[in-house]
Scaffold this active site. Structure first.
Site, PDB file in Angstrom:
ATOM      1  CE1 TYR A   1      -4.626   7.412   0.362  1.00  0.00           C
ATOM      2  CE2 TYR A   1      -4.326   7.642   2.737  1.00  0.00           C
ATOM      3  CZ  TYR A   1      -4.465   6.844   1.614  1.00  0.00           C
ATOM      4  OH  TYR A   1      -4.454   5.473   1.745  1.00  0.00           O
TER       5      TYR A   1
ATOM      6  CG  HIS B   1      -5.544  -3.146  -0.008  1.00  0.00           C
ATOM      7  ND1 HIS B   1      -4.897  -2.606  -1.092  1.00  0.00           N
ATOM      8  CD2 HIS B   1      -5.068  -2.472   1.083  1.00  0.00           C
ATOM      9  CE1 HIS B   1      -4.071  -1.657  -0.694  1.00  0.00           C
ATOM     10  NE2 HIS B   1      -4.156  -1.550   0.611  1.00  0.00           N
TER      11      HIS B   1
ATOM     12  CG  ASP C   1      -1.993   1.066   1.204  1.00  0.00           C
ATOM     13  OD1 ASP C   1      -2.944   1.004   0.415  1.00  0.00           O
ATOM     14  OD2 ASP C   1      -1.840   1.997   2.014  1.00  0.00           O
TER      15      ASP C   1
END
Length: 293
Positions: free
Chosen positions: A212, A270, A105
């Protein structure tokens, strides 16, 4: 701390790039650094640390802003250039000029960028469920991936993402693991509580979201960059049922990596190294034992 350090593991803090990062380590030998993703911390490597400590000095840091690592307040402190320098300092801090880098990730994103910035410092590269930056940039231009990546845009808002993720005793954190996992037994209540506890530490949630916020500012630069071809032998492991990242994002990776191995894991989410640890460890070991011309 719910994420207990096993008695034969070490933990400490390492100074790097003007901050202090907490880490867990085990083993001796060549260096292997494992970088976790969002919303995790070193604990996401609990199945890999003892496995590879038999042959390597495994170091699993908390990324800056996470768990017990230092948490700069400025959004700019989470720029990819800073994150890459953190990793450089870790490798050098453990007395190595080279190492094996493993990333999942966000840790995978950092690992990709580190490989381009300091290829001479890597023996091999292992990426899990994070596409090459160029392929992700292309993917964001498609309606399919835009829909899956809705949270990136939500995280650009002030305050509201923190409120959402911390509400109802961090239920959104718990849901991220439980509801995204294909194997509903992969995460115990103890595991969930460990991730919630790490996210609840003072300043951690904002720091995690700031990854982010900062990356959003650099999307154009990533899109316009002239990415070269990596010479570093690379393994990509991909859980095919990733709710956030489509499998199609992996297809173009061969254009950016000279020596590439891709291992898809069906019926896996994931959270690939936590949901299918035995198979992930097998693929990693197989790749690490392989000799590249």
């Amino acid at each position: 701390m719910l994420a207990r350090i096993q008695k034969n593991w070490k933990q400490g803090f390492i100074p790097t790039n003007n901050i202090q990062l907490h880490y867990v380590s085990q083993g001796e030998g060549p260096l292997m650094v494992m970088l976790h993703g969002f919303p995790e911390f070193w604990y996401s490597w609990r199945y890999q640390i003892p496995e590879f400590a038999q042959s390597y000095q495994v170091v699993a840091p908390d990324l800056r802003g996470y768990n017990d690592s230092e948490k700069p307040q400025e959004i700019s402190a989470y720029a990819m250039t800073e994150l890459v320098e953190d990793v450089k300092g870790i490798i050098e801090g453990f007395g190595n000029q080279k190492g094996i880098l493993v990333g999942h990730d966000w840790g995978g994103a950092i690992a990709w960028h580190f490989a381009y910035a300091y290829p001479e410092m890597l023996e091999k590269l292992i990426i899990m469920n994070l596409p090459h930056p160029a392929e992700f940039s292309k993917g964001l231009k498609t309606p399919q991936q835009l829909l899956k990546s809705w949270y990136i845009f939500f995280f650009q808002l002030p305050f509201l993402p923190e409120w959402f993720l911390s509400g109802n005793d961090y239920s959104a954190i718990a849901a991220a693991f439980r509801e995204m996992a294909i194997d509903q037994t992969a995460f115990t209540q103890k595991d969930i509580e460990a991730f919630k506890e790490a996210a609840a530490k003072r300043g951690a949630l904002t720091a995690m979201i700031n990854y982010y916020r900062c990356a959003f500012r650099d999307l154009l630069e990533v899109s316009n960059r002239n990415w070269g071809v990596l010479e570093i032998p690379t393994l990509m492991i991909w859980g095919e049922q990733d709710a956030a990242l489509g499998k199609e994002l992996t297809y173009g990776t061969k254009n950016y990596v000279k020596d590439l191995r891709v291992r898809y894991i069906p019926n896996c989410s994931h959270w690939v190294q936590q949901e299918q640890p035995e198979l992930v460890n097998h693929y990693m070991r197989e790749f690490l034992q392989e000799t590249f011309a």
